[in-house]
Design an enzyme around this catalytic site. Structure first.
Site, PDB file in Angstrom:
ATOM      1  N   THR A   1      36.247  44.542  39.561  1.00 43.53           N
ATOM      2  CA  THR A   1      37.526  44.106  38.999  1.00 43.53           C
ATOM      3  C   THR A   1      37.813  44.925  37.737  1.00 43.53           C
ATOM      4  OG1 THR A   1      36.705  42.372  37.498  1.00 43.53           O
ATOM      5  CG2 THR A   1      37.015  41.774  39.830  1.00 43.53           C
ATOM      6  N   GLY A   2      39.076  44.958  37.339  1.00 45.43           N
ATOM      7  CA  GLY A   2      39.444  45.786  36.202  1.00 45.43           C
ATOM      8  C   GLY A   2      39.194  47.260  36.474  1.00 45.43           C
TER       9      GLY A   2
ATOM     10  N   GLY B   1      39.051  52.456  32.169  1.00 39.65           N
ATOM     11  CA  GLY B   1      37.886  52.152  31.349  1.00 39.65           C
ATOM     12  C   GLY B   1      36.585  52.004  32.105  1.00 39.65           C
TER      13      GLY B   1
ATOM     14  N   TYR C   1      38.770  36.575  21.908  1.00 40.53           N
ATOM     15  CA  TYR C   1      37.997  37.549  22.682  1.00 40.53           C
ATOM     16  C   TYR C   1      36.495  37.303  22.542  1.00 40.53           C
ATOM     17  CZ  TYR C   1      36.560  42.111  24.539  1.00 40.53           C
ATOM     18  OH  TYR C   1      35.986  43.121  25.272  1.00 40.53           O
TER      19      TYR C   1
ATOM     20  N   ALA D   1      34.973  34.557  21.714  1.00 41.84           N
ATOM     21  CA  ALA D   1      34.620  33.296  22.375  1.00 41.84           C
ATOM     22  C   ALA D   1      34.526  33.482  23.887  1.00 41.84           C
ATOM     23  CB  ALA D   1      35.659  32.220  22.035  1.00 41.84           C
ATOM     24  N   SER D   2      35.475  34.221  24.447  1.00 35.98           N
ATOM     25  CA  SER D   2      35.467  34.436  25.898  1.00 35.98           C
ATOM     26  C   SER D   2      34.231  35.215  26.330  1.00 35.98           C
ATOM     27  CB  SER D   2      36.745  35.174  26.342  1.00 35.98           C
ATOM     28  OG  SER D   2      36.741  36.538  25.941  1.00 35.98           O
TER      29      SER D   2
ATOM     30  N   ILE E   1      33.175  51.366  23.015  1.00 37.64           N
ATOM     31  CA  ILE E   1      33.245  52.318  24.125  1.00 37.64           C
ATOM     32  C   ILE E   1      34.647  52.934  24.163  1.00 37.64           C
ATOM     33  CG2 ILE E   1      32.865  52.619  26.610  1.00 37.64           C
ATOM     34  CD1 ILE E   1      30.403  51.534  25.129  1.00 37.64           C
TER      35      ILE E   1
ATOM     36  N   THR F   1      37.559  53.271  25.632  1.00 37.92           N
ATOM     37  CA  THR F   1      38.376  52.636  26.667  1.00 37.92           C
ATOM     38  C   THR F   1      39.768  52.401  26.107  1.00 37.92           C
ATOM     39  OG1 THR F   1      37.856  50.383  25.955  1.00 37.92           O
ATOM     40  CG2 THR F   1      36.328  51.397  27.529  1.00 37.92           C
TER      41      THR F   1
END
Length: 253
Positions: free
Chosen positions: A14-15, A19, A163, A165-166, A196, A198
Site C-alpha cells: 500500500t502507498g 516514497g 502522526y 500517535a498513529s 528518509i 520521501t
C-alpha cells in the site's frame, strides 16, 4: 545465478505510488516477487509498476496497479476480491506503507486533521492487516506482514501529535498481531524509519532539515531503497524467526 529472496511470492504494497512504497515494489520485484501496487492515486501506482517494477524485473510481468483507500473497509474488501480473482490466492507478503501527515501544533490541531491521519495511518493499517491475514488463515497459508511506523512514534516530534500517535499505535498493533497470528505461521513486524527522502520530508523547511541532520550520526537522510531492503528481508525466509519486532532504520538517530 544468485537466488532471489522472495521468488514466487505475491506481495501487496500500500502507498505504492511514491516514497518507501514505490521503493518496496521495486526491490520486492527485483527479488522475484509479483507485486500488487496499491495507492489512493491510481496513476502513481501504475507509474510504479511501469517504471520501477518493470525496471527491476525487466518486464511488467504479472504486476498489478490498483486504486485503494486503506481507510475504507469496502475498498480494502474489494481489493481482496480482485486479488483472489486475478491471482487465485491472497498475497503472502503484505506491506503497509500508506500514510499521510497533517502537521500542526497541539494547541492548533483540528479534530478533522487528527481524525484523518489516524484513519489512514492506524485504522488503514488495521483494516489491511485484518482483511488479508484473515484470507491467509482461511487458505492455510503462511505470510509476512510489514507495517511502516516511524521513529517519531517512539520519541514524538514537535507539530506531529496526530502522526506520532498513529505511528506509536502501529507498533503496539504490530506486536499484538504477531502474538495472535504466530500460530497461523503469519509473522508481523514493524519498521521505524528515521528521516528518509520521501514526499513527506520534502515539505520540511531546509533550516529544520539541517538541524535534524545534526541528530543523525550518519549525517544524511536515508534513501527509500534502504527501507525497502529491510522490508524485503522481513518478507523473506531469511527472517523466519523474527516476529513482533520493531526495527529502527534511522542512521542512528
Amino acid at each position: 545465478m544468485v537466488s532471489q529472496l522472495v521468488s514466487g511470492k505475491l506481495a501487496l504494497v500500500t502507498g505504492a505510488g511514491s516514497g518507501i512504497g514505490r521503493a518496496a515494489c521495486q526491490v520486492l520485484s527485483r527479488e522475484g516477487a509479483t507485486v500488487i501496487a496499491a495507492d489512493r492515486n491510481y496513476e502513481a501506482a501504475m507509474e510504479t509498476i511501469k517504471k520501477h517494477a518493470a525496471l527491476a524485473s525487466g518486464t511488467t510481468g504479472d504486476h498489478t496497479a490498483v486504486e485503494l483507500d486503506v481507510s475504507d473497509s469496502k475498498s480494502v474488501q474489494k481489493l481482496l476480491q480482485s486479488t483472489l480473482n486475478i491471482y487465485k490466492t491472497p498475497p503472502n507478503i503484505i506491506v503497509n506503507c500508506a500514510g499521510i501527515t497533517k502537521d500542526n501544533w497541539l494547541l492548533k490541531l483540528s479534530e478533522q486533521d487528527y481524525d484523518s491521519v489516524l484513519d489512514v495511518n492506524l485504522k488503514g493499517t488495521f483494516l489491511v492487516m485484518q482483511t488479508f491475514a484473515k484470507a491467509l488463515t482461511e487458505a492455510s497459508l503462511p505470510g509476512s506482514i510489514i507495517n511502516i511506523s516511524s521513529i517519531v512514534g517512539k520519541y514524538g516530534n514537535m507539530g506531529q501529535t496526530n502522526y506520532s500517535a498513529s505511528k506509536a499505535g502501529v507498533v503496539a498493533m504490530t506486536q499484538t498481531a504477531a502474538k495472535e497470528l504466530g500460530k497461523f505461521n503469519i509473522r508481523v513486524n514493524a519498521i521505524l524509519p528515521g528521516f528518509i527522502k520521501t514526499p513527506i520530508i520534502s515539505t520540511v523547511p531546509d533550516k529544520v532539515k539541517e538541524n535534524l541532520l545534526k541528530l543523525v550520526p550518519l549525517g544524511r537522510l536515508g534513501e527509500p531503497s534502504e527501507i525497502a531492503e529491510v522490508i524485503t528481508f522481513l518478507s523473506s525466509e531469511k527472517s523466519s524467526f523474527i516476529t513482533g519486532a520493531a526495527i529502527d532504520v534511522t542512521g542512528g538517530f
